[in-house]
Write a protein that holds these residues in place. Structure first.
Motif, PDB file in Angstrom:
ATOM      1  N   PRO A   1      -0.093  -2.132 -23.116  1.00 43.01           N
ATOM      2  CA  PRO A   1       1.237  -2.720 -22.933  1.00 43.01           C
ATOM      3  C   PRO A   1       1.615  -3.706 -24.037  1.00 43.01           C
ATOM      4  O   PRO A   1       2.751  -3.715 -24.498  1.00 43.01           O
ATOM      5  CB  PRO A   1       1.125  -3.414 -21.569  1.00 43.01           C
ATOM      6  N   SER A   2       0.652  -4.539 -24.479  1.00 40.37           N
ATOM      7  CA  SER A   2       0.958  -5.504 -25.542  1.00 40.37           C
ATOM      8  C   SER A   2       1.331  -4.790 -26.832  1.00 40.37           C
ATOM      9  O   SER A   2       2.242  -5.229 -27.553  1.00 40.37           O
ATOM     10  CB  SER A   2      -0.229  -6.434 -25.782  1.00 40.37           C
ATOM     11  N   ASP A   3       0.638  -3.687 -27.146  1.00 38.37           N
ATOM     12  CA  ASP A   3       0.967  -2.927 -28.354  1.00 38.37           C
ATOM     13  C   ASP A   3       2.364  -2.337 -28.256  1.00 38.37           C
ATOM     14  O   ASP A   3       3.141  -2.376 -29.218  1.00 38.37           O
ATOM     15  CB  ASP A   3      -0.052  -1.810 -28.567  1.00 38.37           C
ATOM     16  N   VAL A   4       2.692  -1.781 -27.093  1.00 35.78           N
ATOM     17  CA  VAL A   4       4.020  -1.198 -26.904  1.00 35.78           C
ATOM     18  C   VAL A   4       5.096  -2.272 -27.019  1.00 35.78           C
ATOM     19  O   VAL A   4       6.149  -2.071 -27.643  1.00 35.78           O
ATOM     20  CB  VAL A   4       4.110  -0.487 -25.540  1.00 35.78           C
ATOM     21  N   TYR A   5       4.831  -3.424 -26.421  1.00 37.55           N
ATOM     22  CA  TYR A   5       5.792  -4.528 -26.477  1.00 37.55           C
ATOM     23  C   TYR A   5       6.089  -4.906 -27.929  1.00 37.55           C
ATOM     24  O   TYR A   5       7.245  -5.021 -28.339  1.00 37.55           O
ATOM     25  CB  TYR A   5       5.247  -5.726 -25.714  1.00 37.55           C
TER      26      TYR A   5
ATOM     27  N   LEU B   1       0.819  -1.207   0.000  1.00 40.65           N
ATOM     28  CA  LEU B   1       0.000   0.000   0.000  1.00 40.65           C
ATOM     29  C   LEU B   1       0.854   1.257   0.000  1.00 40.65           C
ATOM     30  O   LEU B   1       0.345   2.355   0.156  1.00 40.65           O
ATOM     31  CB  LEU B   1      -0.919  -0.003   1.230  1.00 40.65           C
ATOM     32  N   ASN B   2       2.180   1.097  -0.186  1.00 39.71           N
ATOM     33  CA  ASN B   2       3.079   2.238  -0.067  1.00 39.71           C
ATOM     34  C   ASN B   2       3.316   2.956  -1.385  1.00 39.71           C
ATOM     35  O   ASN B   2       3.931   4.010  -1.410  1.00 39.71           O
ATOM     36  CB  ASN B   2       4.435   1.770   0.489  1.00 39.71           C
ATOM     37  N   VAL B   3       2.883   2.365  -2.524  1.00 34.74           N
ATOM     38  CA  VAL B   3       3.110   2.982  -3.824  1.00 34.74           C
ATOM     39  C   VAL B   3       1.791   3.090  -4.552  1.00 34.74           C
ATOM     40  O   VAL B   3       0.891   2.266  -4.377  1.00 34.74           O
ATOM     41  CB  VAL B   3       4.104   2.143  -4.667  1.00 34.74           C
ATOM     42  N   PRO B   4       1.626   4.110  -5.388  1.00 35.26           N
ATOM     43  CA  PRO B   4       0.361   4.291  -6.088  1.00 35.26           C
ATOM     44  C   PRO B   4       0.122   3.264  -7.180  1.00 35.26           C
ATOM     45  O   PRO B   4      -1.005   2.925  -7.470  1.00 35.26           O
ATOM     46  CB  PRO B   4       0.496   5.696  -6.685  1.00 35.26           C
ATOM     47  N   LYS B   5       1.181   2.750  -7.803  1.00 42.34           N
ATOM     48  CA  LYS B   5       1.013   1.796  -8.889  1.00 42.34           C
ATOM     49  C   LYS B   5       2.282   0.979  -9.021  1.00 42.34           C
ATOM     50  O   LYS B   5       3.386   1.521  -9.071  1.00 42.34           O
ATOM     51  CB  LYS B   5       0.726   2.524 -10.206  1.00 42.34           C
ATOM     52  N   ALA B   6       2.138  -0.349  -9.073  1.00 42.00           N
ATOM     53  CA  ALA B   6       3.310  -1.201  -9.250  1.00 42.00           C
ATOM     54  C   ALA B   6       3.656  -1.279 -10.727  1.00 42.00           C
ATOM     55  O   ALA B   6       2.794  -1.203 -11.589  1.00 42.00           O
ATOM     56  CB  ALA B   6       3.023  -2.595  -8.718  1.00 42.00           C
ATOM     57  N   LEU B   7       4.938  -1.408 -11.031  1.00 42.29           N
ATOM     58  CA  LEU B   7       5.390  -1.555 -12.401  1.00 42.29           C
ATOM     59  C   LEU B   7       5.867  -2.975 -12.629  1.00 42.29           C
ATOM     60  O   LEU B   7       6.674  -3.494 -11.857  1.00 42.29           O
ATOM     61  CB  LEU B   7       6.531  -0.573 -12.692  1.00 42.29           C
ATOM     62  N   VAL B   8       5.350  -3.612 -13.663  1.00 39.08           N
ATOM     63  CA  VAL B   8       5.794  -4.947 -14.053  1.00 39.08           C
ATOM     64  C   VAL B   8       6.845  -4.774 -15.131  1.00 39.08           C
ATOM     65  O   VAL B   8       6.586  -4.189 -16.184  1.00 39.08           O
ATOM     66  CB  VAL B   8       4.615  -5.790 -14.572  1.00 39.08           C
ATOM     67  N   LEU B   9       8.044  -5.256 -14.864  1.00 34.03           N
ATOM     68  CA  LEU B   9       9.152  -5.056 -15.797  1.00 34.03           C
ATOM     69  C   LEU B   9       9.054  -6.050 -16.940  1.00 34.03           C
ATOM     70  O   LEU B   9       8.902  -7.256 -16.731  1.00 34.03           O
ATOM     71  CB  LEU B   9      10.485  -5.226 -15.075  1.00 34.03           C
ATOM     72  N   SER B  10       9.163  -5.552 -18.164  1.00 35.38           N
ATOM     73  CA  SER B  10       9.127  -6.434 -19.328  1.00 35.38           C
ATOM     74  C   SER B  10      10.515  -7.017 -19.568  1.00 35.38           C
ATOM     75  O   SER B  10      11.499  -6.610 -18.945  1.00 35.38           O
ATOM     76  CB  SER B  10       8.678  -5.643 -20.557  1.00 35.38           C
ATOM     77  N   ASP B  11      10.575  -7.967 -20.515  1.00 36.86           N
ATOM     78  CA  ASP B  11      11.896  -8.494 -20.862  1.00 36.86           C
ATOM     79  C   ASP B  11      12.643  -7.531 -21.782  1.00 36.86           C
ATOM     80  O   ASP B  11      13.793  -7.772 -22.146  1.00 36.86           O
ATOM     81  CB  ASP B  11      11.795  -9.879 -21.500  1.00 36.86           C
ATOM     82  N   LEU B  12      11.981  -6.445 -22.200  1.00 35.78           N
ATOM     83  CA  LEU B  12      12.675  -5.375 -22.909  1.00 35.78           C
ATOM     84  C   LEU B  12      13.188  -4.382 -21.866  1.00 35.78           C
ATOM     85  O   LEU B  12      12.675  -3.277 -21.688  1.00 35.78           O
ATOM     86  CB  LEU B  12      11.720  -4.698 -23.895  1.00 35.78           C
TER      87      LEU B  12
END
Length: 446
Positions: A106-110, A20-31
């Motif tokens: 995200p899929s489009d960016v990937y 609950l300490n961050v507003p949004k978690a980031l999932v790191l891609s393999d890029l």
């Protein structure tokens, strides 16, 4: 847009747990390049890439980076096992790099980033579409790259995607025949979905991005299905990026997977076009066979001399019998139902021409080919060829398209059918003894 899941952070043991300490978690891609100098954030997905690589190919990215250029002063926060800090200006840094938020799936960016770094070899139209490296699943890559290369003005990728799209959904009859031959094996088995994406996906993409040139062949391809399959829609392709995708469509979910449907307007166009395609075959038969054999038929005009004392042999009826067999066989395969292709006049007409070369007809004693004179053969091939060209030209009209674009068609379909009914009324009445699969009087397409 879907609601983002609870934020996640990475514990010391490597497992993910809510925070609950961050507003949004980031999932790191393999890029995620160690020497990258910019982090793109799309939804909850993060991509650490090279500023120069993106700016080189896109003026939009170049300007975006100039506007959003940030310092690198240190600050305080850690999430997802990566340093997330803020600089002196309050801008967020991830892994020591400035971040840029882009509002794309995200899929489009990937897929776009993979294309920029690795190329689009699998989408090249020079490839053999039967190659195992090319599958309908590649349509997901194509649509993503085409969508964002259009948005970010990356012209070389957009050109490649459009070339692939037109290759799969041709704009000429010759290319359509090439496409159909590619997915028909030596035994006649027709498997278009092994090489091409479902036409529902192509139609939706073309309408979304304004690509009118592929609509005619895509609508026609879809119309060859039965009505229930048209209404069922297409299986949604799985996203390439496994992170929660806030931009993803919310398709209908079934036990066998999610489905993508056409809009009500596109469904109506498809079904009306399908009915007009079926109607064409019946009117073609009435028109093309009305005066067959022609007056130039060799069998109809040739009288064979007989020995003295015997009457001369009257002209042969071989061409009459041949056209009768063609008529029956076309009626049996109207729409290509026997071969699993519904409401496909281009295929049905092709079969009508190929009957001249078949050797599986029976004269009551043995199997043989059609005993048709050379004049009637040439005339029939020409008739069928002209009809196939006519069908190709009528396809945009059948589906309410004008110059390749979707247009309003209120009343136009009904008026066109009425005109066709009036034109062929006398011919159809004279052929009442011939059973046709499509009854003009029963059609109600308004």
């Amino acid at each position: 847009m879907r609601t983002l899941p609870d934020p996640l952070t990475c514990s010391a043991g490597g497992s993910f747990s809510p925070s609950l300490n961050v507003p949004k978690a980031l999932v790191l891609s393999d890029l995620w390049f160690p020497d990258g100098n910019i982090v793109l954030v799309a939804g909850s997905a993060a991509f650490k890439v090279h500023r120069g690589q993106l700016a080189r190919h896109s003026e939009v990215f170049k300007d975006m980076f100039l506007v959003g250029r940030a310092g690198t002063g240190p600050s305080k926060k850690v999430t997802l096992c990566r340093e997330e800090t803020t600089n002196e200006e309050g801008n967020r840094l991830v892994d020591g790099c400035a971040t840029v938020d882009i509002y794309d799936c995200p899929s489009d960016v990937y897929h776009l980033l993979v294309a920029l770094y690795d190329g689009l070899y699998v989408l090249s139209p020079a490839l053999d579409v039967t190659s195992p490296t090319l599958t309908p699943a590649d349509f997901s890559s194509l649509s993503s790259v085409l969508r964002l290369s259009t948005k970010y003005f990356i012209e070389h990728l957009r050109i490649q995607c459009l070339a692939r799209l037109v290759h799969d959904w041709p704009t000429t009859l010759a290319e359509w025949d090439r496409r159909e031959a590619t997915v028909t094996d030596a035994s006649g088995r027709y498997t278009p979905r092994d090489a091409y994406a479902h036409p529902v996906l192509a139609i939706n993409l073309a309408l979304e991005l304004g690509i009118p040139e592929v609509l005619s062949s895509a609508f026609y391809d879809l119309s060859r299905y039965g009505p229930s399959r048209i209404l069922t829609g297409a299986r949604a392709l799985p996203p390439a990026f496994p992170s929660p995708d806030p931009c993803a469509l919310r398709p209908t979910t079934t036990p066998s997977g999610p489905l993508i449907h056409l809009s009500h307007d596109c469904l109506m166009r498809t079904l009306k076009g399908r009915e007009l395609a079926q109607l064409y075959i019946s009117t073609f038969l009435a028109r093309a066979l009305e005066h067959r054999p022609s007056g130039a038929c060799l069998y109809a005009t040739r009288t064979r001399a007989s020995p003295p004392g015997h009457a001369d042999t009257p002209p042969s009826g071989h061409c009459d019998e041949s056209f009768y067999f063609i008529h029956l066989n076309v009626l049996r395969s109207v729409g290509g139902i026997a071969c699993g292709r519904d409401a496909d006049p281009l295929f049905t007409l092709l079969q009508a021409a190929e009957m001249l070369e078949r050797r599986d007809f029976s004269d009551g004693v043995r199997t043989c080919g059609l005993k048709m004179c050379g004049v009637c053969r040439r005339e029939w091939r020409g008739e069928v060829g002209r009809a196939r060209e006519e069908v190709w030209g009528l396809i945009p009209v059948w589906f309410g398209l004008k110059d390749g674009e979707v247009v309003e068609q209120a009343g136009s379909t009904g008026e066109m059918i009425q005109a066709q009914e009036d034109e062929d009324k006398d011919v159809l009445e004279s052929e009442e003894d011939t059973e046709l699969d499509v009854d003009v009087d029963d059609l109600d397409l308004d």
